[in-house]
Design an enzyme around this catalytic site. Structure first.
Site, mmCIF file in Angstrom:
data_model
loop_
_atom_site.group_PDB
_atom_site.id
_atom_site.type_symbol
_atom_site.label_atom_id
_atom_site.label_comp_id
_atom_site.label_asym_id
_atom_site.label_seq_id
_atom_site.Cartn_x
_atom_site.Cartn_y
_atom_site.Cartn_z
ATOM 1 N NE ARG A 1 3.552 3.640 -5.778
ATOM 2 C CZ ARG A 1 4.245 4.178 -4.772
ATOM 3 N NH1 ARG A 1 5.109 3.445 -4.101
ATOM 4 N NH2 ARG A 1 4.042 5.426 -4.434
ATOM 5 C CG ASP B 1 -4.573 0.468 -3.039
ATOM 6 O OD1 ASP B 1 -3.375 0.809 -2.966
ATOM 7 O OD2 ASP B 1 -5.517 1.229 -2.767
ATOM 8 C CE1 TYR C 1 -6.542 3.648 -10.534
ATOM 9 C CE2 TYR C 1 -6.149 5.939 -11.112
ATOM 10 C CZ TYR C 1 -5.705 4.744 -10.589
ATOM 11 O OH TYR C 1 -4.423 4.636 -10.108
ATOM 12 N NE ARG D 1 -10.588 0.487 -1.907
ATOM 13 C CZ ARG D 1 -9.829 -0.227 -1.081
ATOM 14 N NH1 ARG D 1 -8.508 -0.326 -1.297
ATOM 15 N NH2 ARG D 1 -10.365 -0.833 -0.046
#
Length: 275
Positions: A49, A51, A109, A211
């Site tokens: 998932r 954000d 990522y 992040r």
């Protein structure tokens, strides 16, 4: 039969991946399109998932369907009903034991960051932004403290639902793209203008983990903290020890990694434009 899809999306307009009551998520849009194409409800399960504001270059989902249609018809048919910022890149029939999330052995990522005295414009929402120069050597040294298996509680969001904060971070690559630093055109009001790309590979990631790591790496890169501070943050196992959560704008889910025997694509055309 069970189908797997590779999906790319620009996350700017959506409230993340996971379905929500307002229907404004990537999963909601994808399932609505699949259901229209299949003329019956289709429910998906994803590999990871994302954000609100986070993008996906190859999210992988699976779903079960009684329909027998050519794989590529799921691509063309679903994309007919999807909004412009979401596209199915590929479709493939998979064995019933395949599971988009549980079968993944890793995830990747990338974070793309603009270093410039001027805020983003044409790439607004698709890059993070800093207006102070970053030191590559310091960031690389700081990143080394995070490699391997650790308790990443210091980089975990308060609402994270992961069963354990212990994850294995296998790789952090940091590269710079832009004019050479000694080129006068690289300087804009005294700040070397360039793009940075941070690539992360691990077995799994906690909510906001990347992040939060980015916030810390930038603090190190700007000289606000020493590289060894990253090790201190990690050892603290407390979110309060780390830097603030960085913006979602430049974060891209590159996709999950699977064992070769599943025979799934490892790259799509959506990769090729990313700096």
């Amino acid at each position: 039969m069970r189908m797997a899809l590779g999906v790319s999306y620009n996350g700017q307009a959506y409230n993340g991946w996971q379905s929500q009551p307002d229907g404004n998520t990537v999963q909601d849009k994808l399932e609505a399109a699949l259901s229209r194409f299949a003329t019956q409800p289709v429910h998906t399960l994803c590999a990871g998932r994302t954000d609100a504001g986070v993008h996906g270059l190859m999210q992988v989902v699976h779903f079960d369907t009684p329909l027998e249609r050519p794989a590529f018809s799921w691509v063309r048919g679903s994309n007919t009903f999807l909004p412009p910022g979401i596209a199915v890149q590929w479709a493939q029939a998979v064995p019933p034991e395949f599971h988009a999330r549980a079968s993944a052995i890793g995830r990747r990522y990338a974070y793309v960051l603009l270093q410039s005295s001027v805020r983003p414009s044409v790439d607004a929402g698709r890059v993070g932004w800093v207006f102070r120069p970053l030191q590559e050597t310091a960031m690389r040294a700081g990143a080394q403290y995070l490699l391997g298996e650790h308790d990443f509680s210091s980089f975990r969001a308060a609402g994270c639902q992961a069963r354990t904060p212990v994850k294995t971070l296998r790789r952090i690559d940091i590269t710079r793209r832009g004019l050479p630093l000694d080129d006068p055109q690289a300087l804009l009001h005294g700040v070397p203008a360039c793009y940075w790309r941070f690539e992360f590979e691990g077995d799994a990631f906690l909510h906001h983990m990347i992040r939060n790591i980015m916030g810390c790496l930038i603090a190190v890169g700007q000289g606000l903290k020493a590289p060894e501070w990253m090790g201190q943050v990690l050892a603290a196992r407390s979110r309060a020890a780390a830097a603030p959560t960085f913006a979602p704008d430049g974060l891209f889910f590159l996709g999950p990694q699977y064992q070769p025997h599943w025979g799934l694509p490892t790259r799509t055309a959506a990769y090729d434009w990313l700096p």
